[in-house]
Motif scaffolding. Structure first.
Motif, PDB file in Angstrom:
ATOM      1  N   ASP A 168     -26.058  49.878 -30.410  1.00 49.75           N
ATOM      2  CA  ASP A 168     -25.427  49.635 -29.115  1.00 49.75           C
ATOM      3  C   ASP A 168     -25.285  50.922 -28.308  1.00 49.75           C
ATOM      4  O   ASP A 168     -25.443  50.923 -27.081  1.00 49.75           O
ATOM      5  CB  ASP A 168     -24.060  48.972 -29.310  1.00 49.75           C
ATOM      6  CG  ASP A 168     -24.185  47.509 -29.698  1.00 49.75           C
ATOM      7  OD1 ASP A 168     -25.251  46.911 -29.465  1.00 49.75           O
ATOM      8  OD2 ASP A 168     -23.208  46.955 -30.244  1.00 49.75           O
ATOM      9  N   TYR A 169     -24.992  52.032 -28.987  1.00 50.06           N
ATOM     10  CA  TYR A 169     -24.851  53.306 -28.283  1.00 50.06           C
ATOM     11  C   TYR A 169     -26.161  53.742 -27.645  1.00 50.06           C
ATOM     12  O   TYR A 169     -26.197  54.256 -26.523  1.00 50.06           O
ATOM     13  CB  TYR A 169     -24.356  54.376 -29.255  1.00 50.06           C
ATOM     14  CG  TYR A 169     -24.297  55.763 -28.673  1.00 50.06           C
ATOM     15  CD1 TYR A 169     -23.326  56.104 -27.735  1.00 50.06           C
ATOM     16  CD2 TYR A 169     -25.216  56.749 -29.060  1.00 50.06           C
ATOM     17  CE1 TYR A 169     -23.275  57.386 -27.196  1.00 50.06           C
ATOM     18  CE2 TYR A 169     -25.167  58.026 -28.541  1.00 50.06           C
ATOM     19  CZ  TYR A 169     -24.195  58.343 -27.602  1.00 50.06           C
ATOM     20  OH  TYR A 169     -24.149  59.614 -27.064  1.00 50.06           O
ATOM     21  N   THR A 170     -27.275  53.532 -28.344  1.00 50.38           N
ATOM     22  CA  THR A 170     -28.569  54.022 -27.863  1.00 50.38           C
ATOM     23  C   THR A 170     -29.348  52.989 -27.050  1.00 50.38           C
ATOM     24  O   THR A 170     -30.485  53.243 -26.661  1.00 50.38           O
ATOM     25  CB  THR A 170     -29.445  54.465 -29.049  1.00 50.38           C
ATOM     26  OG1 THR A 170     -29.657  53.342 -29.923  1.00 50.38           O
ATOM     27  CG2 THR A 170     -28.788  55.597 -29.821  1.00 50.38           C
ATOM     28  N   ALA A 171     -28.748  51.836 -26.782  1.00 48.97           N
ATOM     29  CA  ALA A 171     -29.465  50.764 -26.084  1.00 48.97           C
ATOM     30  C   ALA A 171     -29.920  51.207 -24.692  1.00 48.97           C
ATOM     31  O   ALA A 171     -29.131  51.718 -23.892  1.00 48.97           O
ATOM     32  CB  ALA A 171     -28.575  49.532 -25.979  1.00 48.97           C
ATOM     33  N   ASP A 172     -31.200  50.988 -24.412  1.00 47.75           N
ATOM     34  CA  ASP A 172     -31.805  51.312 -23.112  1.00 47.75           C
ATOM     35  C   ASP A 172     -31.619  50.096 -22.206  1.00 47.75           C
ATOM     36  O   ASP A 172     -32.487  49.237 -22.094  1.00 47.75           O
ATOM     37  CB  ASP A 172     -33.287  51.635 -23.315  1.00 47.75           C
ATOM     38  CG  ASP A 172     -33.992  51.946 -22.000  1.00 47.75           C
ATOM     39  OD1 ASP A 172     -33.308  52.199 -20.990  1.00 47.75           O
ATOM     40  OD2 ASP A 172     -35.234  51.912 -21.996  1.00 47.75           O
ATOM     41  N   MET A 173     -30.490  50.044 -21.523  1.00 44.42           N
ATOM     42  CA  MET A 173     -30.113  48.836 -20.798  1.00 44.42           C
ATOM     43  C   MET A 173     -30.887  48.649 -19.490  1.00 44.42           C
ATOM     44  O   MET A 173     -31.024  47.522 -19.000  1.00 44.42           O
ATOM     45  CB  MET A 173     -28.605  48.848 -20.512  1.00 44.42           C
ATOM     46  CG  MET A 173     -27.736  48.917 -21.762  1.00 44.42           C
ATOM     47  SD  MET A 173     -28.041  47.571 -22.925  1.00 44.42           S
ATOM     48  CE  MET A 173     -27.398  46.178 -21.997  1.00 44.42           C
ATOM     49  N   ASN A 174     -31.392  49.725 -18.903  1.00 44.63           N
ATOM     50  CA  ASN A 174     -32.151  49.578 -17.652  1.00 44.63           C
ATOM     51  C   ASN A 174     -33.657  49.568 -17.873  1.00 44.63           C
ATOM     52  O   ASN A 174     -34.438  49.478 -16.918  1.00 44.63           O
ATOM     53  CB  ASN A 174     -31.779  50.672 -16.648  1.00 44.63           C
ATOM     54  CG  ASN A 174     -32.069  52.067 -17.168  1.00 44.63           C
ATOM     55  OD1 ASN A 174     -32.541  52.235 -18.294  1.00 44.63           O
ATOM     56  ND2 ASN A 174     -31.775  53.077 -16.355  1.00 44.63           N
ATOM     57  N   GLY A 175     -34.079  49.668 -19.135  1.00 45.06           N
ATOM     58  CA  GLY A 175     -35.487  49.508 -19.461  1.00 45.06           C
ATOM     59  C   GLY A 175     -36.403  50.592 -18.952  1.00 45.06           C
ATOM     60  O   GLY A 175     -37.612  50.361 -18.804  1.00 45.06           O
ATOM     61  N   ASP A 176     -35.871  51.795 -18.720  1.00 48.52           N
ATOM     62  CA  ASP A 176     -36.741  52.858 -18.206  1.00 48.52           C
ATOM     63  C   ASP A 176     -37.359  53.694 -19.324  1.00 48.52           C
ATOM     64  O   ASP A 176     -38.070  54.670 -19.063  1.00 48.52           O
ATOM     65  CB  ASP A 176     -35.981  53.767 -17.242  1.00 48.52           C
ATOM     66  CG  ASP A 176     -34.830  54.523 -17.901  1.00 48.52           C
ATOM     67  OD1 ASP A 176     -34.599  54.333 -19.113  1.00 48.52           O
ATOM     68  OD2 ASP A 176     -34.148  55.302 -17.190  1.00 48.52           O
TER      69      ASP A 176
END
Length: 403
Positions: A168-176
């Motif tokens: 969860d900490y390292t999740a790339d939420m904006n997909g860049d």
């Protein structure tokens, strides 16, 4: 079993002697009376009463140290010792505040603490954000017997890696394709996860599985996003954790730990600044206390203490504000204290962010943190001060005058 057989044999022999004496005297009634007396004489003694716990003082001074600020504390009531976490230092004292030992050498962030009565060890949250590594540190308190024991080389601390937190900490939420690192002003970090802090042992939220270690996420303060308004709590059964425990090696962080938690739960409070600082379970009520640094979103009341209602089981529902629709196990806040009608959030205005210990009888140790100057050096201080729970608003704690 052998002890019981020997007892019966002794009783039988003793009874035979008495019977023989009664026959010689010609007294049949004496036979019955003496046999009953023999049985009474051989009745096992009652087990000894458990030793009384040491009397708790109204305050325990954790000392003044050249360290980070106070993060958490816990007590071993049987042995009469208390532990204080000062970010990069663990201090062990007796109940008069006399230092008994310390563990040094942490380059990461040592946070909240709790004592596991099942194995007699101290558990704390430990973060290495630059290494994307998050651990539960497990301290063998009995071996902490002198000051300045090195965490890496003395063997008094082992660590268990929490893979769920890393994901969860390292999740790339904006997909860049870029992990933005330890910053709050980013859409990355699922749920706004900044790591972990609050830890406590208590009942399973779902009522199954007995005692669990509950670990609370740190949550970045970010008023621009909508997916960071829950406190996220993971539960683990630590009875089989020995197989995961590894020595602390800060130069080569390990990844030995459970692949997933036994449960993941969400409590809707509004965004807070670094999530649950101190988590504590109250066995008397079954409730969970979450002490936080205030949030900054104007749509929420931004209380400093929230309480999860332990009488209500988690309900499946929508985890609000997520980019993609998500359902999870939702916890209920205790419908007491202050109430913010617009958000539906309940809470209190109270201390506990630097340390909170429930004594499971309506009393709590609440931490006081500060600084002192000594020889031109700033030292961090911490005290555990005894309070009673009143439930009154805005502050539900009142200082206790006696133990």
């Amino acid at each position: 079993m052998r002890r019981q057989t020997r007892g019966r044999l002794t009783t039988a022999l003793f009874t035979s002697v008495l019977v023989g004496s009664a026959v010689v005297a010609g007294g049949g009634a004496a036979h019955a009376d003496d046999a009953a007396a023999a049985r009474t004489v051989r009745k096992p003694a009652a087990p000894p009463a458990p030793a009384a716990l040491p009397t708790l003082p109204t305050a325990v001074d954790g000392g003044a140290w050249e360290s980070g600020h106070l993060q958490g504390m816990t007590v071993d009531r049987v042995k009469g010792v208390m532990y204080f976490s000062f970010t990069n230092l663990l201090v062990k004292t007796d109940l008069t505040g006399r230092p008994l030992g310390s563990v040094t050498g942490f380059t990461g962030h040592l946070g909240d603490l709790d004592f596991n009565t099942a194995d007699g060890r101290v558990y704390g949250s430990l973060e290495y954000k630059a290494a994307k590594a998050f651990y539960i540190a497990v301290f063998d308190g009995d071996r902490i017997d002198r000051m300045n024991m090195d965490a890496a080389s003395t063997g008094v601390v082992s660590t268990v890696h929490l893979n769920e937190v890393v994901k969860d900490y390292t999740a790339d939420m904006n997909g860049d394709g870029v992990f933005d690192g330890d910053v709050a002003d980013t859409p990355d970090h699922r749920y706004g996860c900044s790591g972990i802090d609050g830890v406590a042992f208590g009942s399973s939220f779902d009522g199954r599985g007995g005692l669990k270690l509950t670990v609370a996420y740190g949550i970045y303060s970010n008023t621009a996003r909508r997916d960071n308004d829950h406190q996220v709590l993971l539960q683990y059964d630590v009875r089989a954790w020995k197989k995961y425990e590894r020595p602390l090696t800060e130069d080569a962080p390990h990844t030995s730990g459970p692949a997933a938690p036994d449960g993941k739960f969400f409590a809707y409070t509004g965004n807070t600044t670094y999530g649950v600082q101190n988590l504590e379970y109250d066995a008397r009520s079954g409730n969970w206390l979450m002490a936080v640094y205030r949030g900054k979103k104007t749509a929420f009341p931004n209380y400093s203490l929230f309480v999860v209602d332990g009488s209500k089981r988690p309900a499946k529902g929508t985890v609000r504000g997520q980019q993609r629709a998500e359902r999870g196990s939702l916890l209920s806040l205790l419908p007491r204290g202050l109430h913010h009608t617009a958000s539906g959030v309940y809470g209190w205005e109270a201390a506990g962010q630097y340390g909170l210990i429930s004594l499971d009888d309506g009393r709590y140790y609440v931490a006081e943190a500060g600084t002192v100057q000594s020889g031109g050096v700033t030292r961090q201080t911490g005290r555990a001060v005894l309070h009673r729970w009143t439930g009154l608003t805005p502050n539900p704690f009142t200082p206790a005058s006696t133990s």
